[in-house]
Design a protein around this motif. Sequence first.
Motif, PDB file in Angstrom:
ATOM      1  N   UNK A 384       0.855  -1.301  -0.076  1.00  8.38           N
ATOM      2  CA  UNK A 384      -0.394  -0.343   0.321  1.00  8.38           C
ATOM      3  C   UNK A 384       0.751   1.021   0.014  1.00  8.38           C
ATOM      4  N   UNK A 385       2.753   0.876   0.578  1.00 11.75           N
ATOM      5  CA  UNK A 385       3.364   2.102   0.395  1.00 11.75           C
ATOM      6  C   UNK A 385       3.773   2.642  -0.786  1.00 11.75           C
ATOM      7  N   UNK A 386       3.333   1.569  -1.648  1.00 17.79           N
ATOM      8  CA  UNK A 386       4.156   1.908  -3.025  1.00 17.79           C
ATOM      9  C   UNK A 386       2.939   2.829  -3.859  1.00 17.79           C
ATOM     10  N   UNK A 387       1.391   1.903  -3.499  1.00 19.57           N
ATOM     11  CA  UNK A 387       0.369   2.505  -4.198  1.00 19.57           C
ATOM     12  C   UNK A 387      -0.203   4.161  -3.540  1.00 19.57           C
ATOM     13  N   UNK A 388       0.416   4.203  -2.446  1.00 18.96           N
ATOM     14  CA  UNK A 388      -0.062   5.669  -1.423  1.00 18.96           C
ATOM     15  C   UNK A 388       0.696   5.758  -0.473  1.00 18.96           C
ATOM     16  N   UNK A 409      -5.973  10.685  -0.923  1.00 18.41           N
ATOM     17  CA  UNK A 409      -5.113  10.503  -1.109  1.00 18.41           C
ATOM     18  C   UNK A 409      -4.680  10.773  -2.592  1.00 18.41           C
ATOM     19  N   UNK A 410      -3.514  11.605  -3.617  1.00 15.86           N
ATOM     20  CA  UNK A 410      -3.539  11.207  -4.838  1.00 15.86           C
ATOM     21  C   UNK A 410      -2.998   9.839  -4.691  1.00 15.86           C
ATOM     22  N   UNK A 411      -3.296   9.037  -5.478  1.00 16.56           N
ATOM     23  CA  UNK A 411      -2.091   7.627  -6.076  1.00 16.56           C
ATOM     24  C   UNK A 411      -1.537   7.799  -6.723  1.00 16.56           C
ATOM     25  N   UNK A 412      -0.563   7.002  -6.708  1.00 11.90           N
ATOM     26  CA  UNK A 412       0.712   6.538  -7.177  1.00 11.90           C
ATOM     27  C   UNK A 412       0.602   6.550  -9.195  1.00 11.90           C
ATOM     28  N   UNK A 413      -0.866   5.836  -8.712  1.00 13.68           N
ATOM     29  CA  UNK A 413      -1.325   5.044 -10.595  1.00 13.68           C
ATOM     30  C   UNK A 413      -1.322   6.409 -11.247  1.00 13.68           C
ATOM     31  N   UNK A 414      -1.814   7.718 -10.662  1.00  5.00           N
ATOM     32  CA  UNK A 414      -2.281   9.067 -10.974  1.00  5.00           C
ATOM     33  C   UNK A 414      -0.766   9.897 -11.309  1.00  5.00           C
TER      34      UNK A 414
END
Length: 656
Positions: A384-388, A409-414
């Motif tokens: 989860x800490x890579x994603x957020x 929280x803005x996700x890493x995906x974006x």
Amino acid sequence: MRNAKKKFLNLLLISLTFSLLASCQKPKPIDRDSESESEFISESEGESTSESEGTSESESEQDSEQTSEVPSETDYGYNYYNNYYGELTWNNGEDLKNKLHAIISSGITKLKYDGNWATNQNADQALDDFEMVDVIYSNDNDYKTNTYNSGKGWQREHAYAASLMTGFSSSDAVNVKGRATDFHNLFASSNSGNTSRGNKNFGNAIDTGDNNYQDFGHYKCDNRNFEPIDSDKGKVTRAIFYMCVMYNTTEEANVPVTLTYSEADKETYGKSTATVYIPVTYKPLEVVEEYVSFSKYTYTQWYYKEIKESGIVNPEKTAILNDAIETYGEGAEGYSAYTTANCQYKIGNLSTLLNWNNQTVDYLEYQHNEFVYSGENQQGNRNPFVDYPELVDYIFGNKKNESGDLRYLKPTYLNLNMDKDEINHYAIQSAKREYDEGATFSKTDYTIVGVKNNLSTIAPTYSDSTPDYTFTKSDAEAGSKKLVINTPINNINLDVVVNKGSLESCSNISMFVGSTKTDFSNGGNVNKNGVDWKVSWTNEKGEMGSNNNTWGMAFGVANGGKTMHELVFETTSEYTVDKVYFKGSCAANKTINYTIMVGETIISSGSITRTPQTVGPETVGDNFTSLTGKIKFIINGTGASEGAIYVYALAFNQVN
């Protein structure tokens, strides 16, 4: 007059006071969960009240300025990563930790460690070269196939050191599937970097002027801390925080440990080693502010290797060993007690790790997370800490007493534009990696794919402008050449091996790759590309193997004593030549010796060793002043007696 003036001043003072009070007022923050607030906002945004209609233009401008000072949160929603985290909200850090644990520990597949290179080969695949892995603690990528063997090749690094989370050495800990085999915590790493790190805490290595400090360029370390370069700091940090959430409960385990007996014990037990199962209760993992130490040596190394096998080799180690034996006992029971007592289930330097978490998640780290989750040999859960990355602060940092909502929280995906359907960069899918002097590199020697933002690939549509290149003698003397493949987005470096001697520069090239075993007999002749060769070998039991498109024709079969102890190729006619080359190899982890002659003159001799790093047959030989005679290749040695000899090609350059 005096009273009028006094009255005027009083009115002026009252006016200034009201103005000051008005300027100091702050708008009330909006509570998104308050129904009454929502109704009030809806009403004010609809029809204006009589009070607002009577507001002056200057007051409206002032109110507008005051409202703009309040930052508004962006609602990103929950539907990223296939809604893996659901509609996650939390009251405080402990609540968040427990909820994340429930999510990431559900339905996972515990993967084995031994023999499982595929998980890291995919998760740590180099972004621009799919035949390589990107290894931490190194400036260079490495071949996927160059896995660790006999002290060479890339390894797998536990970010949260295995001994710190289990009490056992890595080799023992990975025998149990679970925390020591969690691939969110395992990264492809350089051999030297992994060795230098050992089980040091991650932290800022400081040069204190003593011999403990070393700077290797891509990492540095002192007597306590190991510090990788910035590009590696974020991923190891977020892996450690993941481990503290994933393994935040006690676990029962039986750890198989191989003990090596002393000479006396061998006679007693009739064997040199024994595997014992040590029951242990793994405790929850933590990351703490203070440095966490652990013995450099394991109990089994001390007792069985240093003392019982090697004798007393170091008085200091012996003294520590004797203290350990006196405290914990000998053998498996002593080792179990020692292991339990010396493991704190903690790793240090929390403040430093929180700071390192500010390093942005890049495509490599995201790819590791994605492929461990759903790639080949998948584990089935996410970090989860890579994603957020911001979630770290809510559990371990300065927000651990705050509530939160994942949708804000803005996700890493974006951040990595994964939502955009476009090519992010180009990568090598396959490429020729070895050339001879005089050979030419061209666009037909490699295949390129476009890598989209979501890590999927498509065929490229651009016109390749990469120029051809002919390898020189200086390239061959250097042994390698760095080439550059041009793409519209990124230039890709391609490092290739350049052998001394060029088959392609010879006028007569006899290709043996693609042959069949019926082409050859002991003492018989064979014609290859217009040249007649006499072939013979010394072992009467020797048999032909099969053709291999990478290595060549196999002369000899390993099983049943059917190897060829000495293999000889000789032309049936004399030639005047100034170049002679042999391209071939041997069985894996073996060596062959070769001698190349023209008439009675030896023009080249040496050996060829096939290591795990070897990716294809080697070319040997030389250029020389022209000689006349029959051309002979004599091949023998360890490889000839213990495995097949592979012959790819024989070549010479005829002088008119």
